[in-house]
Write a protein that holds these residues in place. Structure first.
Motif, PDB file in Angstrom:
ATOM      1  N   UNK A   6       0.854  -1.195   0.007  1.00 28.64           N
ATOM      2  CA  UNK A   6       0.056   0.015  -0.076  1.00 28.64           C
ATOM      3  C   UNK A   6       0.837   1.390   0.060  1.00 28.64           C
ATOM      4  N   UNK A   7       0.402   2.102  -0.765  1.00 23.51           N
ATOM      5  CA  UNK A   7       1.007   3.555  -0.511  1.00 23.51           C
ATOM      6  C   UNK A   7       0.751   4.277   0.561  1.00 23.51           C
ATOM      7  N   UNK A   8      -0.381   4.093   0.960  1.00 24.49           N
ATOM      8  CA  UNK A   8      -1.075   4.577   2.213  1.00 24.49           C
ATOM      9  C   UNK A   8      -2.121   3.605   2.867  1.00 24.49           C
ATOM     10  N   UNK A   9      -2.054   3.466   4.172  1.00 18.59           N
ATOM     11  CA  UNK A   9      -3.152   2.659   4.785  1.00 18.59           C
ATOM     12  C   UNK A   9      -3.535   3.438   6.259  1.00 18.59           C
ATOM     13  N   UNK A  10      -4.592   3.291   6.494  1.00 20.52           N
ATOM     14  CA  UNK A  10      -4.986   4.012   7.836  1.00 20.52           C
ATOM     15  C   UNK A  10      -6.436   3.280   8.394  1.00 20.52           C
ATOM     16  N   UNK A  11      -6.535   3.420   9.490  1.00 17.15           N
ATOM     17  CA  UNK A  11      -8.172   3.094  10.005  1.00 17.15           C
ATOM     18  C   UNK A  11      -9.066   4.075   9.515  1.00 17.15           C
ATOM     19  N   UNK A  12     -10.178   3.914   9.355  1.00 22.36           N
ATOM     20  CA  UNK A  12     -11.230   5.003   9.007  1.00 22.36           C
ATOM     21  C   UNK A  12     -12.290   5.199  10.171  1.00 22.36           C
ATOM     22  N   UNK A  13     -12.328   6.244  10.269  1.00 22.95           N
ATOM     23  CA  UNK A  13     -13.183   6.881  11.857  1.00 22.95           C
ATOM     24  C   UNK A  13     -12.532   6.351  12.926  1.00 22.95           C
ATOM     25  N   UNK A  14     -13.568   5.809  13.772  1.00 27.30           N
ATOM     26  CA  UNK A  14     -13.042   5.284  15.160  1.00 27.30           C
ATOM     27  C   UNK A  14     -12.927   3.631  15.127  1.00 27.30           C
ATOM     28  N   UNK A  15     -12.701   3.225  13.767  1.00 26.72           N
ATOM     29  CA  UNK A  15     -12.648   1.711  13.616  1.00 26.72           C
ATOM     30  C   UNK A  15     -13.631   0.933  13.283  1.00 26.72           C
ATOM     31  N   UNK A  16     -13.856  -0.022  13.188  1.00 34.02           N
ATOM     32  CA  UNK A  16     -12.625  -0.834  13.265  1.00 34.02           C
ATOM     33  C   UNK A  16     -12.187  -1.298  11.693  1.00 34.02           C
ATOM     34  N   UNK A  17     -12.842  -0.585  10.629  1.00 32.45           N
ATOM     35  CA  UNK A  17     -12.280  -0.845   9.322  1.00 32.45           C
ATOM     36  C   UNK A  17     -11.060  -0.204   9.055  1.00 32.45           C
ATOM     37  N   UNK A  18      -9.825  -0.743   8.340  1.00 33.68           N
ATOM     38  CA  UNK A  18      -8.747  -0.325   7.964  1.00 33.68           C
ATOM     39  C   UNK A  18      -8.703  -0.459   6.390  1.00 33.68           C
ATOM     40  N   UNK A  19      -8.066   0.663   5.887  1.00 29.98           N
ATOM     41  CA  UNK A  19      -8.230   0.448   4.308  1.00 29.98           C
ATOM     42  C   UNK A  19      -6.708   0.931   3.713  1.00 29.98           C
ATOM     43  N   UNK A  20      -6.360   0.258   2.644  1.00 29.45           N
ATOM     44  CA  UNK A  20      -5.185   0.780   1.689  1.00 29.45           C
ATOM     45  C   UNK A  20      -5.327   1.067   0.602  1.00 29.45           C
ATOM     46  N   UNK A  21      -4.484   1.997  -0.038  1.00 28.61           N
ATOM     47  CA  UNK A  21      -4.370   2.472  -1.259  1.00 28.61           C
ATOM     48  C   UNK A  21      -3.335   1.778  -2.161  1.00 28.61           C
TER      49      UNK A  21
END
Ligand SMILES: C[C@](O)(CO)[C@H](O)COP(=O)(O)OP(=O)(O)OC[C@H]1O[C@@H](n2ccc(N)nc2=O)[C@H](O)[C@@H]1O
Ligand SMILES: Nc1ncnc2c1ncn2[C@@H]1O[C@H](COP(=O)(O)OP(=O)(O)OP(=O)(O)O)[C@@H](O)[C@H]1O
Length: 267
Positions: free
Chosen positions: A232-247
Motif C-alpha cells: 500500500x502507498x497509504x493505509x489507515x483506520x477509518x473513523x473510530x474503526x474498526x475498518x482499515x483501508x489501503x490505497x
C-alpha cells in the motif's frame, strides 16, 4: 425510487477540541467509497420499514431511515411511504453507513415529493441525525470540520488507484473512542498534505484514533501493517474503526484477508 447509499473513509482525522455540548470538533477528509447499501422508497398507504442483508443492531423502529422520514414528515407533511433497506455496508465500522442511509432517505424524499429543499436545507436536516450525515447529502470528497457537518469541497487525486477495505469482526464504540482521546491542534494543514504526492501521506496523514484503538485491539493495527507489507502507498483506520483501508497502484490478492469482511475497487 431506488438509491445506492455509499460509505466513506476518513483521510486523516484530528480530534481538535472537546465542546461544551459533549461532542468534539474534528478535522478530516471524507472520501466517498462505492461500497453501497440499496435503499428503495415508494409512496404507500401506510408507513413501513423492511430490511434485508446484513444485520443492524437495535430496533428497526430506531433505524436512521425511519428517523430521516419522520423528520421530513413532521416539517413537510409528506404522505406515508414504504421503505426497504438492503444492508451491505458493515455497521458500526467507521464507514458511516447508517449516516449515508439517513442522508439518502432525505434526498429520495426530496425528489419523490418535489419538496424543493436545497442542498443546504438537506444538510441542516441531516446534521440533526448524526455528525457524519451531512457529508452524504453530496457524494463528493469534503473536508469536514465542526462536529463533522461543516463541509468544504476538496480535490483528492486518487484517479486509477485501488482501494482495499478490511473490516475485522471487532466493534469499537465511537463514543468511547472519542472519550479516550486527548484533543490537540493539528500540526499540519490537511489540504496541503492531501495535495502532496501520496508517498508523503504515510508520514503526515494521521488518524488520531489509531493510537488508543490499536492499543486496545492490536489485531486492527496488524491489518494496517499487513496492508503496507502488501505494497500500500497509504493505509489507515477509518473513523473510530474498526475498518482499515489501503490505497494501491494495482489490485492485490485479497484472499489473505478472507477471515475478515473485505471490499476492493477503484477509488
Ligand atoms: C468518527 C467518525 O466516524 C469520523 O467520521 C464520526 O465523527 C462519527 O460520527 P457519527 O457516527 O455520525 O457520530 P454520532 O452518531 O453523531 O455520535 C456518536 C457519539 O460520538 C461522539 N462524537 C461524535 C462526533 C463528534 N464530532 N464528536 C463526538 O464526540 C459523541 O459521544 C456521540 O455521542
Ligand atoms: N440504516 C442503518 N444502518 C446502520 N446502522 C444503523 C442504521 N440505522 C440505525 N443504525 C444504528 O447506528 C449505529 C451506527 O451505525 P453506522 O453503520 O452508521 O456506524 P459508523 O458511522 O460506520 O460507525 P461509527 O459510528 O463507529 O463511526 C448502529 O450500531 C445501529 O444501531
Amino acid at each position: 425510487m431506488i438509491a445506492f447509499p455509499p460509505c466513506k473513509i476518513n483521510l486523516g482525522l484530528h480530534v481538535v477540541s472537546k465542546r461544551s455540548d459533549g461532542f468534539h470538533d474534528l478535522e478530516t477528509c471524507f472520501l466517498p467509497v462505492p461500497w453501497t447499501d440499496i435503499l428503495e422508497i415508494i409512496p404507500a398507504t401506510q408507513t413501513s420499514f423492511t430490511r434485508t442483508g446484513t444485520t443492524i443492531p437495535g430496533n428497526d423502529a430506531d433505524n436512521l431511515c425511519l428517523r430521516a422520514y419522520q423528520l421530513l414528515a413532521t416539517s413537510h407533511n409528506i404522505p406515508p411511504v414504504s421503505i426497504h433497506l438492503h444492508k451491505v455496508i458493515p455497521t458500526g465500522a467507521g464507514l458511516g453507513g447508517g449516516s449515508s442511509d439517513a442522508a439518502h432517505t432525505l434526498r429520495l424524499l426530496n425528489t419523490i415529493f418535489n419538496l424543493n429543499l436545497s442542498t443546504e436545507d438537506l444538510m441542516n436536516h441531516a446534521a440533526t441525525l448524526g455528525s457524519d450525515c451531512a457529508f452524504f447529502v453530496q457524494d463528493n470528497p469534503m473536508i469536514g470540520r465542526g462536529r463533522g457537518e461543516v463541509l468544504t469541497p476538496v480535490e483528492v487525486n486518487l484517479k486509477g488507484k485501488y482501494l482495499v477495505l478490511v473490516k475485522p469482526d471487532i466493534h469499537v464504540s465511537t463514543a468511547a473512542a472519542y472519550s479516550n482521546i486527548k484533543p490537540a491542534t493539528p500540526q499540519h494543514e490537511l489540504e496541503k498534505i492531501l495535495n502532496m504526492p501520496i508517498g508523503h501521506w504515510k508520514e503526515l496523514l494521521c488518524n488520531d484514533f489509531e493510537r488508543t484503538v490499536f492499543a486496545q485491539y492490536p489485531a486492527i493495527g496488524s491489518i494496517k501493517a499487513q496492508l503496507y507489507e502488501f505494497g500500500a502507498h497509504y493505509a489507515s483506520m477509518s473513523g473510530s474503526g474498526a475498518t482499515v483501508f489501503g490505497i494501491f497502484d494495482s489490485p492485490i490478492d485479497v484472499s489473505q484477508f478472507s477471515q475478515h469482511t473485505v471490499w476492493t475497487g477503484l477509488c
